[in-house]
Design a protein around this motif. Sequence first.
Motif, PDB file in Angstrom:
ATOM      1  N   SER A 176       8.223   1.965  -0.319  1.00  0.00           N
ATOM      2  CA  SER A 176       7.489   2.839  -0.100  1.00  0.00           C
ATOM      3  C   SER A 176       9.128   3.947   0.257  1.00  0.00           C
ATOM      4  O   SER A 176       9.258   4.813   0.471  1.00  0.00           O
TER       5      SER A 176
ATOM      6  N   GLU B 127      -2.323   5.791   4.551  1.00  0.00           N
ATOM      7  CA  GLU B 127      -2.111   4.882   3.193  1.00  0.00           C
ATOM      8  C   GLU B 127      -3.174   4.531   2.509  1.00  0.00           C
ATOM      9  O   GLU B 127      -4.206   5.129   2.974  1.00  0.00           O
TER      10      GLU B 127
ATOM     11  N   ARG C  59       1.125  -1.340   0.002  1.00  0.00           N
ATOM     12  CA  ARG C  59       0.133   0.112   0.401  1.00  0.00           C
ATOM     13  C   ARG C  59       0.554   0.823   0.073  1.00  0.00           C
ATOM     14  O   ARG C  59       2.247   1.135   1.141  1.00  0.00           O
TER      15      ARG C  59
ATOM     16  N   ALA D  23       1.887   4.796   1.266  1.00  0.00           N
ATOM     17  CA  ALA D  23       1.681   5.973   2.208  1.00  0.00           C
ATOM     18  C   ALA D  23       2.088   6.998   2.508  1.00  0.00           C
ATOM     19  O   ALA D  23       2.965   7.565   1.539  1.00  0.00           O
TER      20      ALA D  23
END
Length: 352
Positions: free
Chosen positions: A232, A133, A80, A82
């Motif tokens: 990320s 997120e 995901r 963020a």
Amino acid sequence: MRTTDEIYQELLSAFRERSGYGAEDACDLAVRLYAVAAQVQALECQADWVLNQSFPQTAQGAYLEDHAAMRGIARQAATRAAGTLRFSVEEAPTQDLSIPMGSVCMTEGGMRFQTTRAAVLAAGTLTADVPAEALESGSGGNAAAWSITVLAVCPMGITGCTNPAAFSGGADAESDEALRARVLDSFERLPNGANAAFYEEQALRHQGVAAAVAVGRARGIGTVNVYIAKSSGAPDAALLRAVEADLQAKREIAVDVRVLAPEESRLNVTVELDVGENGNFAAVKSAAEQAIAGWLTGKLLGKPILLAELGRLIYAVGGVKNYHILSPSSDRQGSATTLYILGELRVTEMGA
């Protein structure tokens, strides 16, 4: 691969050679032979499919994952995106405003993001920044700065939201081609318990590690530094400790191993797009921003940032007729110790 008609003609020819007479197209025997030909062709297709799944060069899906498992490799899961959501009010409140965990904001395109902890917009202030997120895993959660503007689940008293920086780190599950490349690389660069391939492969087995680069003799003879990155960006302390504990248990004798985070370097990207006279610039811009944010992730650790690759990515976005990359102005060399992450992303219309 023979077609059904080809097999049927071969059956007719074989029957004619052995019986001395042929079969009319509409007769019962011809129908039966055609049915047999269809079944033979289906068996040949099945045999060809089985053959493809038998080798990592051509296997797909779960069968490719089985080949990877034999090499101690697993498909990297989707992650995901963020970032930070900034909640705001028009006038400073006289008392604290609660922002519950799970408060949801959206882009105009409907991509949703939620806060990952509870927060407070303090009395006498206008804004509060809260970590958040994407609700869904994948590259679709990568959002450019200032693109999240819709309050979906509105905390009481809050009137606005946005994201002062890009949401990044969202990545789709590893594709078959990317997984295949890693499997084949494991044959070409055989880990022997002491080389760079061994340390990199062991690090990549940890959930969350998107890239790993091992540097031998980094601090002198008998030392190895292993730099790792998440999609990320730089890894957190917990991931660093977990990977280092694993490598310490598996390292060769008398070798000093350290697992380190690379230094993040923000890379600002400015692009001009030409979408033609009838193009929808807003839609193309959003797609281009998403593509760029999904490309410039931690997976590029140790790899060069090439303008040619960035250009190919932009030109592949539907609706782009032409483009001009204003920044960066040149390629960036890959480095194990430096991780380029997306800084300010500006996409403007060419000639505007």
